[in-house]
Design a protein around this motif. Structure first.
Motif, PDB file in Angstrom:
ATOM      1  N   ALA A 253       0.852  -1.185   0.000  1.00 54.60           N
ATOM      2  CA  ALA A 253       0.000   0.000   0.000  1.00 54.60           C
ATOM      3  C   ALA A 253       0.887   1.234   0.000  1.00 54.60           C
ATOM      4  CB  ALA A 253      -0.927   0.008   1.221  1.00 54.60           C
ATOM      5  N   GLY A 254       0.461   2.259  -0.682  1.00 59.42           N
ATOM      6  CA  GLY A 254       1.261   3.470  -0.745  1.00 59.42           C
ATOM      7  C   GLY A 254       0.421   4.685  -1.067  1.00 59.42           C
ATOM      8  N   LYS A 255       1.026   5.838  -0.901  1.00 52.99           N
ATOM      9  CA  LYS A 255       0.336   7.083  -1.216  1.00 52.99           C
ATOM     10  C   LYS A 255       1.370   8.162  -1.520  1.00 52.99           C
ATOM     11  CE  LYS A 255      -0.124   8.330   3.701  1.00 52.99           C
ATOM     12  NZ  LYS A 255      -1.082   8.682   4.781  1.00 52.99           N
ATOM     13  N   THR A 256       1.007   9.085  -2.380  1.00 55.04           N
ATOM     14  CA  THR A 256       1.805  10.270  -2.666  1.00 55.04           C
ATOM     15  C   THR A 256       0.880  11.473  -2.667  1.00 55.04           C
ATOM     16  OG1 THR A 256       1.534   9.836  -5.041  1.00 55.04           O
ATOM     17  CG2 THR A 256       3.592   9.117  -4.020  1.00 55.04           C
ATOM     18  N   ALA A 257       1.411  12.615  -2.247  1.00 61.47           N
ATOM     19  CA  ALA A 257       0.603  13.829  -2.166  1.00 61.47           C
ATOM     20  C   ALA A 257       1.514  15.041  -2.350  1.00 61.47           C
ATOM     21  CB  ALA A 257      -0.127  13.911  -0.829  1.00 61.47           C
ATOM     22  N   VAL A 258       0.925  16.113  -2.842  1.00 57.06           N
ATOM     23  CA  VAL A 258       1.642  17.370  -3.060  1.00 57.06           C
ATOM     24  C   VAL A 258       1.337  18.314  -1.912  1.00 57.06           C
ATOM     25  CG1 VAL A 258       1.824  19.399  -4.542  1.00 57.06           C
ATOM     26  CG2 VAL A 258       1.669  17.130  -5.561  1.00 57.06           C
ATOM     27  N   ALA A 259       2.381  18.931  -1.367  1.00 56.34           N
ATOM     28  CA  ALA A 259       2.235  19.949  -0.327  1.00 56.34           C
ATOM     29  C   ALA A 259       3.034  21.179  -0.772  1.00 56.34           C
ATOM     30  CB  ALA A 259       2.726  19.434   1.018  1.00 56.34           C
ATOM     31  N   GLY A 260       2.350  22.123  -1.385  1.00 56.91           N
ATOM     32  CA  GLY A 260       3.044  23.286  -1.930  1.00 56.91           C
ATOM     33  C   GLY A 260       3.895  22.893  -3.112  1.00 56.91           C
ATOM     34  N   ASP A 261       5.205  23.168  -3.036  1.00 58.29           N
ATOM     35  CA  ASP A 261       6.104  22.784  -4.123  1.00 58.29           C
ATOM     36  C   ASP A 261       6.840  21.489  -3.815  1.00 58.29           C
ATOM     37  OD1 ASP A 261       7.720  23.656  -2.099  1.00 58.29           O
ATOM     38  OD2 ASP A 261       8.993  24.935  -3.341  1.00 58.29           O
ATOM     39  N   ARG A 262       6.399  20.761  -2.791  1.00 59.30           N
ATOM     40  CA  ARG A 262       7.060  19.527  -2.369  1.00 59.30           C
ATOM     41  C   ARG A 262       6.121  18.324  -2.513  1.00 59.30           C
ATOM     42  NH1 ARG A 262      12.687  20.046  -1.097  1.00 59.30           N
ATOM     43  NH2 ARG A 262      13.001  22.279  -1.306  1.00 59.30           N
ATOM     44  N   VAL A 263       6.735  17.144  -2.562  1.00 62.07           N
ATOM     45  CA  VAL A 263       5.984  15.892  -2.701  1.00 62.07           C
ATOM     46  C   VAL A 263       6.365  14.965  -1.554  1.00 62.07           C
ATOM     47  CG1 VAL A 263       5.526  13.890  -4.166  1.00 62.07           C
ATOM     48  CG2 VAL A 263       5.942  16.125  -5.208  1.00 62.07           C
ATOM     49  N   ASN A 264       5.358  14.375  -0.914  1.00 58.35           N
ATOM     50  CA  ASN A 264       5.560  13.436   0.182  1.00 58.35           C
ATOM     51  C   ASN A 264       4.871  12.114  -0.156  1.00 58.35           C
ATOM     52  OD1 ASN A 264       6.753  15.546   1.810  1.00 58.35           O
ATOM     53  ND2 ASN A 264       4.667  16.275   2.220  1.00 58.35           N
ATOM     54  N   GLY A 265       5.317  11.046   0.479  1.00 57.01           N
ATOM     55  CA  GLY A 265       4.673   9.766   0.227  1.00 57.01           C
ATOM     56  C   GLY A 265       5.183   8.676   1.143  1.00 57.01           C
ATOM     57  N   SER A 266       4.575   7.515   1.002  1.00 51.63           N
ATOM     58  CA  SER A 266       4.981   6.370   1.814  1.00 51.63           C
ATOM     59  C   SER A 266       4.575   5.083   1.119  1.00 51.63           C
ATOM     60  CB  SER A 266       4.339   6.435   3.206  1.00 51.63           C
ATOM     61  OG  SER A 266       2.927   6.333   3.106  1.00 51.63           O
ATOM     62  N   VAL A 267       5.274   3.997   1.485  1.00 57.29           N
ATOM     63  CA  VAL A 267       4.976   2.660   0.977  1.00 57.29           C
ATOM     64  C   VAL A 267       5.079   1.683   2.136  1.00 57.29           C
ATOM     65  CG1 VAL A 267       5.635   0.812  -0.595  1.00 57.29           C
ATOM     66  CG2 VAL A 267       5.878   3.182  -1.327  1.00 57.29           C
ATOM     67  N   ASN A 268       4.085   0.826   2.267  1.00 55.41           N
ATOM     68  CA  ASN A 268       4.095  -0.233   3.286  1.00 55.41           C
ATOM     69  C   ASN A 268       4.031  -1.585   2.593  1.00 55.41           C
ATOM     70  OD1 ASN A 268       3.715   1.049   6.153  1.00 55.41           O
ATOM     71  ND2 ASN A 268       2.385   2.193   4.781  1.00 55.41           N
ATOM     72  N   LEU A 269       4.899  -2.491   3.000  1.00 54.03           N
ATOM     73  CA  LEU A 269       4.943  -3.832   2.403  1.00 54.03           C
ATOM     74  C   LEU A 269       4.934  -4.874   3.513  1.00 54.03           C
ATOM     75  CD1 LEU A 269       7.100  -5.144  -0.494  1.00 54.03           C
ATOM     76  CD2 LEU A 269       7.242  -6.292   1.717  1.00 54.03           C
ATOM     77  N   LYS A 270       4.173  -5.938   3.284  1.00 50.46           N
ATOM     78  CA  LYS A 270       4.135  -7.042   4.245  1.00 50.46           C
ATOM     79  C   LYS A 270       4.050  -8.352   3.489  1.00 50.46           C
ATOM     80  CE  LYS A 270       1.709  -8.795   8.332  1.00 50.46           C
ATOM     81  NZ  LYS A 270       0.579  -8.593   9.268  1.00 50.46           N
ATOM     82  N   LEU A 271       5.051  -9.210   3.698  1.00 46.89           N
ATOM     83  CA  LEU A 271       5.070 -10.552   3.125  1.00 46.89           C
ATOM     84  C   LEU A 271       4.958 -11.547   4.267  1.00 46.89           C
ATOM     85  CD1 LEU A 271       5.502 -12.569   0.787  1.00 46.89           C
ATOM     86  CD2 LEU A 271       7.964 -12.324   1.159  1.00 46.89           C
ATOM     87  N   GLU A 272       3.861 -12.282   4.279  1.00 47.61           N
ATOM     88  CA  GLU A 272       3.634 -13.229   5.361  1.00 47.61           C
ATOM     89  C   GLU A 272       4.340 -14.552   5.086  1.00 47.61           C
ATOM     90  OE1 GLU A 272      -0.522 -13.387   6.293  1.00 47.61           O
ATOM     91  OE2 GLU A 272      -0.756 -11.218   6.164  1.00 47.61           O
ATOM     92  N   SER A 273       4.222 -15.489   5.983  1.00 50.82           N
ATOM     93  CA  SER A 273       4.989 -16.733   6.005  1.00 50.82           C
ATOM     94  C   SER A 273       5.199 -17.315   4.609  1.00 50.82           C
ATOM     95  CB  SER A 273       4.278 -17.760   6.885  1.00 50.82           C
ATOM     96  OG  SER A 273       5.023 -18.946   6.948  1.00 50.82           O
ATOM     97  N   SER A 274       6.479 -17.425   4.218  1.00 50.66           N
ATOM     98  CA  SER A 274       6.852 -17.892   2.888  1.00 50.66           C
ATOM     99  C   SER A 274       7.990 -18.892   3.003  1.00 50.66           C
ATOM    100  CB  SER A 274       7.276 -16.712   2.005  1.00 50.66           C
ATOM    101  OG  SER A 274       6.256 -15.734   1.940  1.00 50.66           O
ATOM    102  N   THR A 275       8.146 -19.701   1.963  1.00 52.83           N
ATOM    103  CA  THR A 275       9.200 -20.697   1.926  1.00 52.83           C
ATOM    104  C   THR A 275      10.101 -20.425   0.729  1.00 52.83           C
ATOM    105  OG1 THR A 275       7.738 -22.353   2.926  1.00 52.83           O
ATOM    106  CG2 THR A 275       9.734 -23.155   1.839  1.00 52.83           C
TER     107      THR A 275
END
Length: 439
Positions: A253-275
């Motif tokens: 999941a992620g998001k990006t947004a504009v605040a004035g002349d700047r850009v902010n954002g985030s990304v979240n990743l989750k990988l559950e039990s894997s082999t």
């Protein structure tokens, strides 16, 4: 009273008989605008109107969608072995639009509607191969064109199988909804793909249900911002010649947004039990955030990347975009790996990193000045059992302990590092970094 009834009947006749011909032209224009807008947004598609036969109550048209020249096209040509011929398959979309303020003619087909609008459309797709052969594709797109030109589309595909070029394809039900407004540039989407599998004699890839949702809108800097959320229930890769890989649920999941002349954002990743072969069971959790990226500089860097000719190597790519990258870094920014945890049978490797750059003079850019403006930190925790295992397998882990980079604290080894104004500190011990003069 009679005059009112007559006026009402006349209005009804105009809506039923006259409006379709007038609205049909608007519906055609709206379809073309949305396809052209989609091509501009992707920056890698070419949309061509092959034909459009406009009738009074309904119209039929065909559009051709191809990949324009660029790195994506070049990669697909090489992957498919068509790099010598330069030919790739094209997507052909055939559409019937039933138009009128009330599209009565749509009632003669599947999912007809009397909902007021510019039109109601149904589209089917086919793949045109390099030799000109057209292969029908499963699935149907149902579209309502609102009075405001907004398109609401629904792609529907029932489960099925297909064999093509010695490959076997299997898919579950697909249901995807997209709303697009070319006037504002806002796009919203959500959908589900209920399992997908591809196999041949060498490998089988099976993906569990995929769900996704998001939105995007244009920014003043030439790229789109918005939110997205995607999840894969599972993924498995099996091969007779190699150990298999089984991944648990993966969500991004992620998001990006504009605040004035700047850009902010985030990304979240989750990988559950894997082999994973040679590793065993693992899980991954990561959170990345970026703050105060200069929007204009980021837009210029994004455009330079999109305009790169196909086939560039890494060094040439870096040199081509160097000025845009310098402009972005000189404007200042902050990048935080707030969490990067890897869960293994021996325990959890946990870490976080942070990089912050103060603004510097972009007209007289110097890498040394940038290094003096850098403020960074890193924190790492590794289970002692894992370090002991790594030391047995190779000398590098033991050297890291002997040099003080990894310091034991109970049943874990730790690394705490910080860098400020040319001075690196590792687990409390300063380590000067020699820098050339900034003059």
């Amino acid at each position: 009273m009679k005059k009112g009834i007559v006026a009402l009947l006349v209005a009804l006749v105009l809506v039923i008989i006259v409006s379709p011909g007038i609205v049909g032209r608007l519906a055609e224009q709206s379809m073309d605008e949305n396809l052209d807008w989609a091509a501009r947004e992707s920056n890698s598609l070419v949309v061509t109107s092959q034909s459009f036969d406009r009738g009074w109550f309904s119209s039929e048209g065909q559009h051709r969608i191809e990949l324009r020249d660029g790195s994506l096209r070049a990669a697909l040509l090489e992957l498919t072995g068509n790099d010598e011929t330069g030919n790739l398959p094209a997507l052909i979309i055939d559409t019937r639009i039933d138009h009128g303020l009330v599209p009565f003619s749509s009632l003669t087909r599947d999912r007809g509607t009397l909902k007021p609008g510019l039109g109601s459309a149904v589209s089917t797709m086919s793949i045109e191969l390099a030799d000109g052969e057209a292969v029908p594709m499963p699935g149907t797109i149902y579209t309502d064109i609102g009075l405001d030109g907004v398109l609401k589309s629904n792609f529907v595909l029932t489960s099925g199988t297909r064999t093509m070029d010695e490959a076997y394809f299997e898919w579950g039900d697909v249901d995807i909804h997209v709303t697009s407004d070319p006037a504002t540039g806002v796009l919203k989407y959500n959908g589900i793909v209920d399992t997908l599998a591809v196999s041949n004699a060498r490998k089988t890839v099976r993906i569990g249900a995929v769900t996704f949702a998001g939105d995007k809108s244009p920014s003043p800097f030439g790229f789109s911002v918005g939110d997205f959320d995607m999840a894969f229930d599972s993924m498995a890769i099996a091969s007779p010649a190699a150990p298999g890989v089984e991944l648990g649920r993966l969500s991004i999941a992620g998001k990006t947004a504009v605040a004035g002349d700047r850009v902010n954002g985030s990304v979240n990743l989750k990988l559950e039990s894997s082999t994973v072969p040679a590793i065993g069971e693992l899980s991954v959790m990561a959170t990345l955030a970026f703050h105060d990226f200069d929007g204009a500089a980021l837009g210029a860097l994004n455009k330079a990347l999109a305009d790169l000719p196909a086939g560039n190597d890494a060094m040439l790519t870096l040199s081509t975009m160097e000025s845009e990258l310098q402009r972005l870094l000189a404007a200042g920014l902050r990048l935080d790996f707030e969490r990067l945890d890897i869960l293994l049978p021996q325990g959890t490797i946990s870490s976080n990193f942070s990089i912050a750059l103060d603004a510097t003079d972009s007209d007289d850019f110097r890498w040394t000045a940038l290094l003096l403006a850098l403020d960074a930190s890193a924190h790492l925790r590794v289970p002692a059992d894992l370090v002991d295992l790594a030391t047995m397998m190779g000398p590098q882990a033991g050297a890291a302990v002997a040099m003080g980079f990894l310091k034991q604290n109970g049943d874990v080894y730790e690394l705490d590092a910080a860098y400020r104004k040319g001075l690196l500190t590792i687990n409390g011990a300063p380590l000067a970094i020699p820098l050339p003069s900034v003059q």
